[in-house]
Structure formats: C-alpha cells, structure tokens
Design a protein around this motif. Structure first.
Motif, PDB file in Angstrom:
ATOM      1  N   MET A  97       3.945   5.776  -5.484  1.00 48.55           N
ATOM      2  CA  MET A  97       4.195   6.254  -7.256  1.00 48.55           C
ATOM      3  C   MET A  97       2.242   6.289  -8.134  1.00 48.55           C
ATOM      4  SD  MET A  97       6.842   5.191  -7.835  1.00 48.55           S
ATOM      5  CE  MET A  97       6.367   4.957  -9.443  1.00 48.55           C
ATOM      6  N   GLY A  98       1.110   6.519  -6.695  1.00 47.05           N
ATOM      7  CA  GLY A  98      -0.283   7.391  -7.762  1.00 47.05           C
ATOM      8  C   GLY A  98      -0.695   6.529  -7.668  1.00 47.05           C
ATOM      9  N   GLY A  99      -0.630   4.625  -7.491  1.00 43.50           N
ATOM     10  CA  GLY A  99      -1.048   4.041  -7.961  1.00 43.50           C
ATOM     11  C   GLY A  99      -2.009   3.111  -6.714  1.00 43.50           C
ATOM     12  N   VAL A 100      -2.680   3.484  -5.531  1.00 38.35           N
ATOM     13  CA  VAL A 100      -3.004   2.709  -4.807  1.00 38.35           C
ATOM     14  C   VAL A 100      -4.142   2.027  -5.407  1.00 38.35           C
ATOM     15  CG1 VAL A 100      -3.880   4.318  -3.664  1.00 38.35           C
ATOM     16  CG2 VAL A 100      -2.900   2.269  -2.363  1.00 38.35           C
ATOM     17  N   THR A 101      -4.452   0.602  -4.802  1.00 37.86           N
ATOM     18  CA  THR A 101      -5.822   0.244  -6.103  1.00 37.86           C
ATOM     19  C   THR A 101      -6.527  -0.193  -4.289  1.00 37.86           C
ATOM     20  OG1 THR A 101      -4.655  -2.125  -5.688  1.00 37.86           O
ATOM     21  CG2 THR A 101      -4.473  -0.696  -7.744  1.00 37.86           C
ATOM     22  N   VAL A 102      -7.787  -0.322  -4.778  1.00 40.88           N
ATOM     23  CA  VAL A 102      -9.220  -0.323  -3.803  1.00 40.88           C
ATOM     24  C   VAL A 102      -8.252  -2.258  -3.327  1.00 40.88           C
ATOM     25  CG1 VAL A 102     -11.090  -0.957  -3.388  1.00 40.88           C
ATOM     26  CG2 VAL A 102     -11.043   1.351  -5.178  1.00 40.88           C
ATOM     27  N   GLU A 103      -8.589  -2.973  -4.024  1.00 38.09           N
ATOM     28  CA  GLU A 103      -7.754  -4.298  -3.939  1.00 38.09           C
ATOM     29  C   GLU A 103      -6.628  -4.300  -2.916  1.00 38.09           C
ATOM     30  OE1 GLU A 103      -8.394  -3.056  -7.377  1.00 38.09           O
ATOM     31  OE2 GLU A 103     -10.208  -4.063  -8.050  1.00 38.09           O
ATOM     32  N   GLN A 104      -5.516  -3.547  -2.802  1.00 42.60           N
ATOM     33  CA  GLN A 104      -4.924  -3.431  -2.068  1.00 42.60           C
ATOM     34  C   GLN A 104      -5.231  -3.297  -0.765  1.00 42.60           C
ATOM     35  OE1 GLN A 104      -2.160  -1.498  -4.173  1.00 42.60           O
ATOM     36  NE2 GLN A 104      -0.414  -2.861  -4.161  1.00 42.60           N
TER      37      GLN A 104
ATOM     38  N   VAL B 213       0.336  -0.495  12.974  1.00 43.86           N
ATOM     39  CA  VAL B 213      -1.331   0.656  12.147  1.00 43.86           C
ATOM     40  C   VAL B 213      -0.317   1.553  12.491  1.00 43.86           C
ATOM     41  CG1 VAL B 213      -2.856   1.533  13.429  1.00 43.86           C
ATOM     42  CG2 VAL B 213      -2.466  -0.888  13.345  1.00 43.86           C
ATOM     43  N   GLU B 214       0.567   2.307  13.145  1.00 42.85           N
ATOM     44  CA  GLU B 214       0.957   3.467  14.050  1.00 42.85           C
ATOM     45  C   GLU B 214       1.816   3.909  12.249  1.00 42.85           C
ATOM     46  OE1 GLU B 214       3.508   3.698  16.956  1.00 42.85           O
ATOM     47  OE2 GLU B 214       1.866   3.454  18.583  1.00 42.85           O
ATOM     48  N   LYS B 215       2.954   3.169  11.879  1.00 43.09           N
ATOM     49  CA  LYS B 215       3.612   3.359  10.634  1.00 43.09           C
ATOM     50  C   LYS B 215       2.561   3.887   9.604  1.00 43.09           C
ATOM     51  CE  LYS B 215       6.707   0.823  11.794  1.00 43.09           C
ATOM     52  NZ  LYS B 215       8.184  -0.700  11.443  1.00 43.09           N
ATOM     53  N   GLY B 216       1.575   2.670   9.400  1.00 40.47           N
ATOM     54  CA  GLY B 216       0.546   2.853   8.273  1.00 40.47           C
ATOM     55  C   GLY B 216      -0.856   4.255   8.157  1.00 40.47           C
ATOM     56  N   SER B 217      -0.823   5.288   9.670  1.00 36.70           N
ATOM     57  CA  SER B 217      -1.888   5.938   9.752  1.00 36.70           C
ATOM     58  C   SER B 217      -1.098   6.593   8.779  1.00 36.70           C
ATOM     59  CB  SER B 217      -1.246   6.584  11.211  1.00 36.70           C
ATOM     60  OG  SER B 217      -2.127   5.492  12.206  1.00 36.70           O
ATOM     61  N   GLU B 218       0.164   7.251   8.789  1.00 35.15           N
ATOM     62  CA  GLU B 218       0.180   8.629   7.744  1.00 35.15           C
ATOM     63  C   GLU B 218      -0.008   7.961   6.858  1.00 35.15           C
ATOM     64  OE1 GLU B 218       4.308   9.994   8.035  1.00 35.15           O
ATOM     65  OE2 GLU B 218       4.083  10.177  10.064  1.00 35.15           O
ATOM     66  N   ILE B 219      -0.297   7.223   6.104  1.00 33.86           N
ATOM     67  CA  ILE B 219      -0.140   6.613   4.449  1.00 33.86           C
ATOM     68  C   ILE B 219      -2.307   6.725   4.719  1.00 33.86           C
ATOM     69  CG2 ILE B 219      -0.177   4.556   2.896  1.00 33.86           C
ATOM     70  CD1 ILE B 219       1.444   3.382   4.690  1.00 33.86           C
ATOM     71  N   LEU B 220      -2.884   6.192   5.405  1.00 30.29           N
ATOM     72  CA  LEU B 220      -4.350   6.754   5.625  1.00 30.29           C
ATOM     73  C   LEU B 220      -4.040   7.484   5.554  1.00 30.29           C
ATOM     74  CD1 LEU B 220      -5.514   4.086   7.773  1.00 30.29           C
ATOM     75  CD2 LEU B 220      -5.743   3.600   5.229  1.00 30.29           C
TER      76      LEU B 220
ATOM     77  N   ALA C 169      -9.982   3.543   2.685  1.00 34.24           N
ATOM     78  CA  ALA C 169      -8.983   3.403   3.650  1.00 34.24           C
ATOM     79  C   ALA C 169      -9.501   4.554   5.061  1.00 34.24           C
ATOM     80  CB  ALA C 169      -8.893   5.381   2.989  1.00 34.24           C
ATOM     81  N   GLN C 170     -11.396   4.368   5.005  1.00 30.96           N
ATOM     82  CA  GLN C 170     -12.296   5.220   5.355  1.00 30.96           C
ATOM     83  C   GLN C 170     -12.299   3.479   6.803  1.00 30.96           C
ATOM     84  OE1 GLN C 170     -15.233   6.797   4.718  1.00 30.96           O
ATOM     85  NE2 GLN C 170     -14.015   9.212   4.494  1.00 30.96           N
ATOM     86  N   ALA C 171     -12.491   2.870   6.353  1.00 31.17           N
ATOM     87  CA  ALA C 171     -13.268   0.912   7.032  1.00 31.17           C
ATOM     88  C   ALA C 171     -11.944   0.556   7.465  1.00 31.17           C
ATOM     89  CB  ALA C 171     -13.641   0.031   5.682  1.00 31.17           C
TER      90      ALA C 171
ATOM     91  N   VAL D 281       0.549  -1.086   0.426  1.00 32.15           N
ATOM     92  CA  VAL D 281       0.306   0.249  -0.086  1.00 32.15           C
ATOM     93  C   VAL D 281       0.120   1.280   0.213  1.00 32.15           C
ATOM     94  CG1 VAL D 281      -1.613   1.351   0.965  1.00 32.15           C
ATOM     95  CG2 VAL D 281      -1.779  -0.873   0.422  1.00 32.15           C
ATOM     96  N   ALA D 282       2.145   1.411   1.189  1.00 33.60           N
ATOM     97  CA  ALA D 282       2.861   2.459   1.176  1.00 33.60           C
ATOM     98  C   ALA D 282       3.820   2.383  -0.470  1.00 33.60           C
ATOM     99  CB  ALA D 282       4.107   1.901   2.198  1.00 33.60           C
ATOM    100  N   GLY D 283       3.748   1.521  -0.736  1.00 30.55           N
ATOM    101  CA  GLY D 283       4.680   1.682  -2.767  1.00 30.55           C
ATOM    102  C   GLY D 283       3.425   2.208  -2.940  1.00 30.55           C
ATOM    103  N   SER D 284       2.468   1.821  -3.466  1.00 31.81           N
ATOM    104  CA  SER D 284       1.778   1.999  -4.774  1.00 31.81           C
ATOM    105  C   SER D 284       0.941   3.663  -4.264  1.00 31.81           C
ATOM    106  CB  SER D 284       1.034   1.046  -4.491  1.00 31.81           C
ATOM    107  OG  SER D 284       0.876  -0.449  -4.769  1.00 31.81           O
ATOM    108  N   GLN D 285       0.826   4.157  -2.874  1.00 33.71           N
ATOM    109  CA  GLN D 285       1.205   5.714  -2.547  1.00 33.71           C
ATOM    110  C   GLN D 285       1.976   6.595  -3.309  1.00 33.71           C
ATOM    111  OE1 GLN D 285      -1.931   6.864  -2.013  1.00 33.71           O
ATOM    112  NE2 GLN D 285      -0.971   8.615  -1.137  1.00 33.71           N
TER     113      GLN D 285
END
Length: 455
Positions: free
Chosen positions: A161-168, A209-216, A233-235, A155-159
């Motif tokens: 690159m600007g190409g995060v998908t709903v499936e990820q 979770v703490e590392k992923g909060s900024e990505i979300l 992302a909200q879910a 998810v972080a890599g796709s974000q």
C-alpha cells in the motif's frame, strides 16, 4: 467518531484530571508532553479508546463484546440492522446482556445509531479493528514457532500500500534480534535437546527470512522512502545475515556433542536415547513400581552381635595375610589396547599430516614474495572416498577464530598457519577412489619478514 477536544492554549493540569493523572507517572522535572511517544499515543486516542472499550474488564465480557461485533460485521447482506434483526441474529444471548453490550459498543463509536431510520451500522473504525484482530488470530492458528508471520505480513501489506512505517520495521528487527540471542543461548548451553529444538525453530525463521528478502529489497530500492526507513531496512538485512550464519554454529555444537556421546556397553544405546525415553513418561516414579522391593532384614541378630562377628573376621583375615607371605611379589602391568573411536584416530592422523605440510620444504617455494600454496587434493589424497570426504569436511576449521580458542584436536587444527581458499571449479583426478574434487588451495601464512607465523 469520537471527537478530540482542542484549544488554542495548553490545558491547565490543575483543571484537567486526565492530564494530571498522566503527569503523576513522570518525574517532577519531566513533562509528559515533552515525550515523543506520548504525543503519538495521544494523537491515536480515539483508536486506543476503542480498544479500551473492547478489552476492558474480564475475559468473559471481552469475549461477548467481540462475539456481538463480529456477528454483526460478518453480515454482508445489509449495511444496517434494526433491533429486531439483531435480536434474531443473536437470539442465543440474554436480552439484558445484549442490551448492555450494544450500549457499550454504541457509546464508544463501534456501532453507529441512525435515529431517523432507527437502525444500527458497524462503523469503519470497528471494521479496521476487527480486521487487525482477525489477522492476528489467523496467524495464531498456523505453526509459527518463530512468531514472525504476523510481523512480516504487516510489513508486506504496508509495503504493497506504500505506507510501511519505521515502527513496523523496528518490531520485525526486534524479533530478529530476540531470535538471534535465543539461538546463541541455546548453543552456549551445550544441551542437545535444547540445540535440536532451537535448530528446528531456526529453520522456520529462515523460511520467513527468505519470504521477507524481496520486501526488504523493495524498501531499500524505493526512492520515496525516507532515511529512517532505509536505515531500519538495512538493519533488518544485517540481522537476517547474522541469523542465517548460525547454521555453522549449530553444526559445530552438535558435532561436539556427538563426539562426547556416551554409549552403554555394546547395546547401541546412548545417554541421549535414555533421556529421550524418560522424557516420554510424565511420572518417572511410576517406573519403580514393582521393580524395587524392600531388602530382607534379619530379625534374629542384634546389631551388637553383628559388630562383634565382623570385627573377629576382619582381625583374623589381617593376621593370616601377615603371617603367610608378607608383601606380594611385583607383576608387570597388563597390556591394554586403546578403544578410542576410529574417527578421533583419523582426525589425529589428519592433523599430523597437515602439520607436516607446514614444515620447511613441504610447500613449494614462493614466487615474488607470495605465500607458498598447494592444491587441496595434494593434501587429501591418497585416501578412500570416506576418509577424503571426512578430511575435506574439516578444512573450513582452518583459521576459525572461535574454534582456535578451544582445546583438543579441532582447536589444534584451527591454529595451524594455513589458510583454506575454496572455489566453484572442479578438477579431474587420476585416483581410484575420487574422480573429481572442487578446486581449492592451502596457503601457508607468512609474517611481514616472509617467515612462517609459527616459527
């Protein structure tokens, strides 16, 4: 690259064996082409066929194919390889096996053959596949009991690159839901060892979770993201909140087990210590070697003689007791002193004190119909620092719906008609044991008529 054959009209299932084989897995009234996921998977047919070429067959064959492909892709000195170069680099393989692997990789577009220069080249698709496999292998080497590192890295890599998908995002959300259910099952089991194991896993999950909060936050604030991405992302944010809120549930479950722990006499050992020691031994039966022996069996008395002697002794004892005294005289029951734990006694006294606060006249009179309120330090003090700290730790149980359904002193505490309201401010106190305390209040709950809810 493998080319996908297309036509202007839909292929006839009777003339397409692959289509006919796929349709055989569906119900007669359902067409495989009507399923959205089937459409997406068919579009990825070249990539899926690459994975099929690599991973089809036994594990040994898969290992050799990945070995050859990784060896060639790791050479950055040259972009092409002649057959003598490959033979030299992979001299530890049999020539027949190497020829078979090269043919398979070349046939499935993992290696490109240039007939003019007579050289092999690693295709871009092969490098993408190896990069994905290497990332997964690298994550497998790290200590990640929560199994969230690889999903979050994707998810972080796709974000970035600007190409995060709903499936990820859905994969990450699914893992968070699985962890929440796993931790809830561990709490419901009541097993101390399972609880402590799950709590350690919960701490690792919270780090991710703490590392992923900024990505979300970046995803939710991205104006270019579509509605489905925002909703996923909200879910994930809600699932992370549920996961973080389980700390209190772990603490209550472990405290409940601590109150019910059984100690063996005055030795200081508990049943938990014994179980932990037993788990260190793989063969429990070996502990009985040399500790249990056969009892002494008298060979000079037959069972019949033993029964006769036992019957005579039994009858003689009964006759003597009946002749001598009849019924024994009554005696007062011995006085016993309760050996209950001091913490339980302190909890009972604290519960009685809070219940006394709810009696009429204890709370100050309400103003303008507002609920009567007192400061927390008025109910906690006077007391020593240890007792005041223990009482303060029990205040969050007031009004706890989960705890109110339980039996015991903590359940009675949760059912009191008092609401605990904390704050971040501190108040100085003229007390010998407690110098300062958080400013908080206890509010008496009222019904619409203004009376206390428990009257």
């Amino acid at each position: 690259m493998i080319e996908t054959m297309t036509t202007e009209s839909a292929p006839d299932p009777a003339l397409d064996p692959q289509q006919d084989g796929l349709q055989a897995h569906f119900k007669p009234n359902i067409s495989a082409d009507e399923i959205e996921q089937v459409y997406h998977l068919k579009r990825a047919q070249p990539l899926l066929q690459v994975f099929t070429a690599l991973f089809h067959g036994g594990f040994d064959g898969v290992l050799v194919r990945l070995l050859v492909l990784r060896e060639l892709a790791s050479d950055t000195a040259s972009a092409s390889f002649t057959r003598p170069d490959i033979n030299t680099r992979l001299a530890y393989l049999l020539p027949e096996s190497l020829e078979t692997v090269l043919m398979r990789l070349r046939t499935n577009q993992l290696l490109a053959w240039d007939p003019q220069q007579a050289v092999y080249r690693v295709t871009p698709m092969a490098r993408n596949v190896l990069s994905a496999i290497d990332a997964l292998l690298a994550m497998g080497k790290e200590e990640d009991p929560a199994d969230m590192g690889y999903l979050l890295s994707q998810v972080a890599g796709s974000q970035m690159m600007g190409g995060v998908t709903v499936e990820q995002l859905h994969h990450l959300l699914g893992r968070l839901v699985e962890l929440t259910e796993e931790f809830a099952d561990a709490i419901a089991s009541g097993s101390e060892f399972r609880l402590r194991e799950s709590q350690a896993k919960w701490h690792v999950a919270c780090d991710w979770v703490e590392k992923g909060s900024e990505i979300l936050r970046a995803i939710t604030s991205d104006e270019n993201a579509d509605h489905a991405t925002h909703r996923a992302a909200q879910a994930i944010g809600r699932a992370q909140s549920s996961l973080l809120n389980m700390q209190g549930m772990f603490s209550r479950a472990l405290n409940q087990i601590e109150r019910q722990r059984v100690h063996l006499g005055q030795s200081g050992l508990s049943t938990t210590d014994i179980k932990r020691w037993l788990l260190l031994h793989d063969d429990l039966a070996s502990l009985a070697v040399g500790a249990i022996d056969l009892p002494v069996v008298p060979q000079f008395i037959t069972p019949a003689e033993m029964i006769d002697v036992a019957e005579a002794e039994l009858l003689s004892d009964r006759a003597a007791s009946a002749v001598q005294g009849g019924l024994p005289s009554g005696e007062d029951a011995p006085t016993t002193i309760s050996d209950g734990p001091p913490m339980q006694k302190e909890l009972d006294e604290w519960l009685a004190r809070l219940a006394d606060f709810t009696a009429p006249g204890k709370f100050p009179a309400s103003v303008d119909g507002a609920a009567p309120t007192i400061q927390v330090h008025e109910s906690l003090l006077p007391a020593s620092f240890a007792v005041a700290s223990y009482r303060a730790s029990m205040l969050p149980l007031l009004g706890d719906a989960d705890e109110a359904r339980l039996q015991g002193a903590t359940g009675d505490l949760a059912r009191l008609p008092v609401t605990f309201t904390p704050s971040d401010e501190m108040v100085q106190l003229p007390d010998l044991h407690v110098a300062a305390m958080s400013l908080a209040s206890l509010t008496l709950s009222l019904n619409p008529e203004g009376d206390k809810s428990d009257e």
